[in-house]
Scaffold this active site. Sequence first.
Site, PDB file in Angstrom:
ATOM      1  N   ARG A 170       2.708  -0.723  10.641  1.00  0.00           N
ATOM      2  CA  ARG A 170       3.742  -0.689  11.688  1.00  0.00           C
ATOM      3  C   ARG A 170       4.017  -2.006  12.407  1.00  0.00           C
ATOM      4  NH1 ARG A 170       1.068   4.612  14.058  1.00  0.00           N
ATOM      5  NH2 ARG A 170      -0.670   3.500  13.097  1.00  0.00           N
ATOM      6  N   ASP A 224      -3.518   4.408  -1.786  1.00  0.00           N
ATOM      7  CA  ASP A 224      -4.458   4.861  -0.740  1.00  0.00           C
ATOM      8  C   ASP A 224      -4.346   6.376  -0.569  1.00  0.00           C
ATOM      9  OD1 ASP A 224      -6.213   4.864   1.422  1.00  0.00           O
ATOM     10  OD2 ASP A 224      -4.672   4.255   2.864  1.00  0.00           O
ATOM     11  N   LYS A 256       0.850  -1.197   0.000  1.00  0.00           N
ATOM     12  CA  LYS A 256       0.000   0.000   0.000  1.00  0.00           C
ATOM     13  C   LYS A 256       0.882   1.242   0.000  1.00  0.00           C
ATOM     14  CE  LYS A 256      -2.252   1.916   3.586  1.00  0.00           C
ATOM     15  NZ  LYS A 256      -2.227   3.387   3.493  1.00  0.00           N
ATOM     16  N   LYS A 302      -7.089   8.437  -0.594  1.00  0.00           N
ATOM     17  CA  LYS A 302      -8.283   8.911   0.150  1.00  0.00           C
ATOM     18  C   LYS A 302      -8.776  10.258  -0.355  1.00  0.00           C
ATOM     19  CE  LYS A 302      -6.830   6.740   4.509  1.00  0.00           C
ATOM     20  NZ  LYS A 302      -5.410   6.503   4.281  1.00  0.00           N
TER      21      LYS A 302
HETATM   22  O1  LIG Z   1      -9.470   3.792   8.061  1.00  0.00           O
HETATM   23  C1  LIG Z   1      -8.295   3.687   7.693  1.00  0.00           C
HETATM   24  C2  LIG Z   1      -7.906   3.848   6.385  1.00  0.00           C
HETATM   25  C3  LIG Z   1      -6.589   3.684   6.039  1.00  0.00           C
HETATM   26  N1  LIG Z   1      -5.652   3.385   6.967  1.00  0.00           N
HETATM   27  C4  LIG Z   1      -4.262   3.213   6.519  1.00  0.00           C
HETATM   28  O2  LIG Z   1      -3.829   1.870   6.807  1.00  0.00           O
HETATM   29  C5  LIG Z   1      -2.506   1.870   7.304  1.00  0.00           C
HETATM   30  C6  LIG Z   1      -2.474   1.265   8.680  1.00  0.00           C
HETATM   31  O3  LIG Z   1      -1.150   1.292   9.152  1.00  0.00           O
HETATM   32  P1  LIG Z   1      -0.752   0.729  10.605  1.00  0.00           P
HETATM   33  O4  LIG Z   1       0.693   1.117  10.737  1.00  0.00           O
HETATM   34  O5  LIG Z   1      -0.967  -0.753  10.565  1.00  0.00           O
HETATM   35  O6  LIG Z   1      -1.616   1.397  11.623  1.00  0.00           O
HETATM   36  C7  LIG Z   1      -2.000   3.326   7.255  1.00  0.00           C
HETATM   37  O7  LIG Z   1      -1.265   3.484   6.072  1.00  0.00           O
HETATM   38  C8  LIG Z   1      -3.268   4.153   7.195  1.00  0.00           C
HETATM   39  O8  LIG Z   1      -3.090   5.307   6.413  1.00  0.00           O
HETATM   40  C9  LIG Z   1      -6.022   3.219   8.271  1.00  0.00           C
HETATM   41  O9  LIG Z   1      -5.193   2.941   9.164  1.00  0.00           O
HETATM   42  N2  LIG Z   1      -7.346   3.368   8.592  1.00  0.00           N
END
Ligand SMILES: O=c1ccn([C@@H]2O[C@H](COP(=O)(O)O)[C@@H](O)[C@H]2O)c(=O)[nH]1
Length: 239
Positions: free
Chosen positions: A216, A60, A33, A62
């Site tokens: 992460r 992504d 992503k 948005k």
């Molecule tokens: O509702 C949402 C939409 C997009 N994201 C995205 O997903 C990843 C989650 O990353 P982590 O590090 O696992 O928290 C991040 O790129 C967000 O922009 C989301 O978390 N929630």
Amino acid sequence: MNANERVIVALDVPDLESAIAFVDKLPQVTFWKVGLELFTSTGPRILEILKSRQKRIFLDLKFHDIPNTVAGACRAAASYGVDLLTIHSTNGKDALKAAVEAVQVGAEKAGTKPPKLIAITLLTSISTRQLAFDLKIPLELPEFALQMALLAQESGLDGAVCSAQEVGQLRESCGNDFLLVCPGVRPTWAEKADQKRSLSPSQAILAGADYLVIGRPITAAAEPELAWNQIVEEIKTLS
Ligand SMILES: O=c1ccn([C@@H]2O[C@H](COP(=O)(O)O)[C@@H](O)[C@H]2O)c(=O)[nH]1
């Protein structure tokens, strides 16, 4: 779909060099992503690199704007030949419909396959309390997420992004042909950080998610490959 194909890794790093280092460190990851941080930093160059390595791409970005602007952005994004693209459901029906048409036009003009267009229902970093008290939305959180998914479906989108906590209800109402992608997923050993509505990888899949987005817990792990393997193994136990 194999367990490893269901996990999309969020490449949330600041520059091209760090992104390439991660992609090379985790060759077993097939779906990456690219979000706001990396795309703003590198532009489409990162997409070319991922495509040259035969990776699938979730772009992504948005999008959230008036219909004309959203449509223009979707046309441009669709020309990159990515697999998934996001906009917010709260753009409203006119913008959602314009976006659906725009991805077809943009992809056709570029001679590529259109991306699946999926709508953000409610960011996974928003809690029930924030929805009610900060955003002043007078609906229960699961009901709001469902209404945003139904709006996307009625407008002709391919799917939605939702928290794993709501995915079961969305699956039941939107059916099996509607793609449901869940970010904010957390293995029990990972920190939640800013994510407010999470479930574990196995819980998310069992509840009806098609894809999980995990950043992460893998990219900030001391051993990213080990973290990836543990997540994939957890999902494999379901089959
Ligand atoms: O509702 C949402 C939409 C997009 N994201 C995205 O997903 C990843 C989650 O990353 P982590 O590090 O696992 O928290 C991040 O790129 C967000 O922009 C989301 O978390 N929630």
